[in-house]
Design an enzyme around this catalytic site. Structure first.
Site, PDB file in Angstrom:
ATOM      1  CD  GLU A 125      29.127  32.670  -6.235  1.00 21.25           C
ATOM      2  OE1 GLU A 125      29.062  33.389  -5.169  1.00 21.25           O
ATOM      3  OE2 GLU A 125      28.275  32.883  -7.051  1.00 21.25           O
TER       4      GLU A 125
ATOM      5  CG  ASP B 182      15.344  19.660 -13.479  1.00 19.91           C
ATOM      6  OD1 ASP B 182      14.286  19.109 -12.927  1.00 19.91           O
ATOM      7  OD2 ASP B 182      16.363  19.269 -13.892  1.00 19.91           O
TER       8      ASP B 182
END
Ligand code: ADP
Length: 292
Positions: free
Chosen positions: A94, A196
């Site tokens: 998206e 992360d």
């Protein structure tokens, strides 16, 4: 035939609606992959490309985004498909217009909610990557053993293979033997982690809602996620205040955060070399001195 033909076909198959590309626009900003926005028929997708051999990395990224979405805590781009043609691999997701101003306090509360979403063991159903380094996620019931073997031990061995020896390895071995000592009175929940989260993997959408992307997902100690937010600058006091209100931290975090960030610093050494070696050695010294 370009890779875009394959990408369009796979988007059509994944969405059940034919997608024809009207325009493609390269966007900068990523560390590792070439990023492009595709437009067609009023639809927009965000695509990252890399070598065909790295399709597994994109599969893991798509699975990670889907896992984060399950927690229903922080907005993530919905993954659409991954694939490869003869030369290139891709992930399609998206497209989210970014650049709004997000409330970091809102994000702090949402991040706490993410961490309240837990698994039954540490690790994950698959391995993935941290930067471009493999990250091993074999499910384990013992968190200290997980961190010792699959995180610090793995990166230290990789560093040895790359020729980083000396004190890093000798002191590193000592630390590996004592990882359990940081967990004598603390057993973390197996929280769903982004894995992360530095400031480059956080933004806000047009409406100001926090968005996180480019994860290295696994289930583990939420302190590891928070430690990384502090590693390259931090997210500001409002973020940490909101997080702590929603899900208070254990006082031992102050010491353990170095143990967690050591993983990323050795990874940076393995990826980029240079001054990260002495930084890692300094962190190891500090951790060992905590145990005396
Ligand atoms: P890399 O894997 O190369 O590090 P990132 O996933 O970090 O790439 O994406 C690079 C940049 O593209 C991000 O910093 C962000 O600004 C933007 N970006 C990432 N995902 C999307 C998305 N779904 N929609 C719009 N922009 C995105």
């Amino acid at each position: 035939m370009t890779v875009w033909h394959t990408v369009a076909q796979q988007i059509s198959a994944a969405t059940g609606e034919t997608f024809n590309i009207d325009a493609e626009r390269s966007v900068g900003g990523g560390c590792i992959n070439a990023a492009t926005v595709l437009e067609g028929g009023g639809r927009r997708y965000f695509v990252k490309l890399n070598d065909a051999a790295l399709v597994d990395m994109f599969d893991a990224e798509a699975a990670g985004l889907a896992e984060l979405a399950r927690a229903d805590a922080v907005r993530v781009p919905q993954p659409i498909c991954t694939g490869a043609d003869g030369r290139q691999s891709f992930i399609v997701m998206e497209y989210i217009p970014l650049g709004g101003r997000g409330g970091l306090d809102v994000f702090g509360g949402q991040f706490a909610k993410l961490h309240r979403y837990t698994g039954d063991r540490y690790g994950w159903s698959r391995d993935n990557t941290i930067g471009s380094t493999p990250q091993i996620n074999t499910p384990t019931e013992d968190w200290a053993a997980f961190w010792q073997q699959q995180r610090l031990g793995f990166q230290l061995r990789l560093a040895a293979q790359k020729g980083y020896g000396g004190r890093l390895q000798s002191r590193g071995e000592q630390l590996l033997g004592r990882v359990g000592d940081f967990f004598t009175d603390y057993t973390p929940a197996a929280s769903l982690l982004h894995g992360d989260l530095w400031s480059g993997n956080y933004a806000a959408d047009d409406a100001g809602n926090p968005v996180i992307f480019d994860p290295a997902v696994y289930y583990g100690d939420r302190e590891a996620d928070l430690a990384m937010t502090e590693l390259f600058g931090g997210f500001g006091a409002a973020f940490y205040r909101a997080y702590d209100e929603a899900y208070p931290l254990d006082p031992g975090y102050a010491v353990r955060k170095t143990l967690y960030n050591l993983y990323h610093i050795i990874n940076h050494l393995n990826l980029f070399g240079g001054g990260y070696k002495s930084q890692a050695e300094g962190m190891i010294d500090r951790l060992l001195s905590e145990l005396r």
